[in-house]
Design a protein around this motif. Structure first.
Motif, PDB file in Angstrom:
ATOM      1  N   ILE A 125       0.847  -1.202   0.000  1.00 60.20           N
ATOM      2  CA  ILE A 125       0.000   0.000   0.000  1.00 60.20           C
ATOM      3  C   ILE A 125       0.882   1.252   0.000  1.00 60.20           C
ATOM      4  O   ILE A 125       0.671   2.178  -0.783  1.00 60.20           O
ATOM      5  N   GLU A 126       1.894   1.275   0.879  1.00 56.41           N
ATOM      6  CA  GLU A 126       2.777   2.444   0.998  1.00 56.41           C
ATOM      7  C   GLU A 126       3.560   2.699  -0.289  1.00 56.41           C
ATOM      8  O   GLU A 126       3.827   3.844  -0.638  1.00 56.41           O
ATOM      9  N   ARG A 127       3.942   1.644  -0.993  1.00 55.41           N
ATOM     10  CA  ARG A 127       4.702   1.796  -2.234  1.00 55.41           C
ATOM     11  C   ARG A 127       3.826   2.280  -3.386  1.00 55.41           C
ATOM     12  O   ARG A 127       4.299   2.456  -4.497  1.00 55.41           O
ATOM     13  N   GLY A 128       2.540   2.438  -3.116  1.00 50.57           N
ATOM     14  CA  GLY A 128       1.650   2.963  -4.130  1.00 50.57           C
ATOM     15  C   GLY A 128       1.132   1.943  -5.114  1.00 50.57           C
ATOM     16  O   GLY A 128       0.598   2.298  -6.163  1.00 50.57           O
ATOM     17  N   LYS A 129       1.275   0.636  -4.771  1.00 49.30           N
ATOM     18  CA  LYS A 129       0.713  -0.380  -5.662  1.00 49.30           C
ATOM     19  C   LYS A 129      -0.790  -0.199  -5.790  1.00 49.30           C
ATOM     20  O   LYS A 129      -1.362  -0.477  -6.826  1.00 49.30           O
ATOM     21  N   SER A 130      -1.412   0.258  -4.713  1.00 45.42           N
ATOM     22  CA  SER A 130      -2.849   0.508  -4.703  1.00 45.42           C
ATOM     23  C   SER A 130      -3.200   1.260  -3.436  1.00 45.42           C
ATOM     24  O   SER A 130      -2.348   1.470  -2.573  1.00 45.42           O
TER      25      SER A 130
END
Length: 180
Positions: A125-130
């Protein structure tokens, strides 16, 4: 007695019986129709119990796992706390579901059963996958949680309630009070 309380008691009745338990007997015991009992048994089976119907009544061969759906609401910052509360008590977060007023029912598999999996999920989530699915419904969402027993699910429910994450629902009203 609510429907969920009746179903829990039906499991207890069948589990403790020395012989098959007829639907008619259960209907008389709970002051409901035989059809309500048949529907209850279908729901009990769907939650993981192996109930066999014989010509003499129901027999419980024992659950491999049981499940329950919890309606919850929390912020993004509380996401890890919610998931850890569930897995620390022995639960497996099978999925996340939302009911959006425009898009309808949406669901994603999670299979989170340890703090390691919680950390991996949060990192994704933090890495911006979604972004969390709950964000499209004002943080309202559901989780199907499996565990080894109803007692474990009861402990998880109480912990979610204690932390203020559990959204209390009215039994069998058909209300859908999800937010957009």
């Amino acid at each position: 007695m609510t429907g969920s309380e009746r179903r829990a008691d039906i499991v207890r009745q069948i589990k403790e019986a020395r012989r098959p338990v007829p639907a008619k007997s259960l209907a008389e015991l709970y002051h409901v129709s035989r059809q309500v009992i048949v529907q209850d048994v279908a729901l009990i089976r769907a939650s993981g119990y192996d109930i066999i119907s014989t010509n003499r009544g129901y027999i419980l061969t024992g659950p491999e796992s049981v499940s329950r759906v919890f309606k919850v609401n929390h912020t993004d910052e509380q996401l890890g706390e919610e998931l850890c509360a569930i897995v620390d008590l022995g639960g497996n977060v099978e999925n996340v579901m939302v009911n959006h007023r425009v898009y309808g029912h949406m669901e994603a598999e999670l299979h989170i059963n340890s703090r390691r999996r919680v950390t991996e999920f949060l990192n994704d989530i933090e890495r911006g996958k979604s972004s969390p699915l709950k964000n499209i419904t004002s943080n309202y969402h559901y989780h199907k949680v499996t565990a080894d027993s109803e007692k474990t699910l009861d402990m998880i429910e109480e912990e979610l309630r204690k932390r203020g994450f559990l959204v209390e629902q009215k039994e069998d009203t058909g209300e859908n009070n999800d937010e957009t």
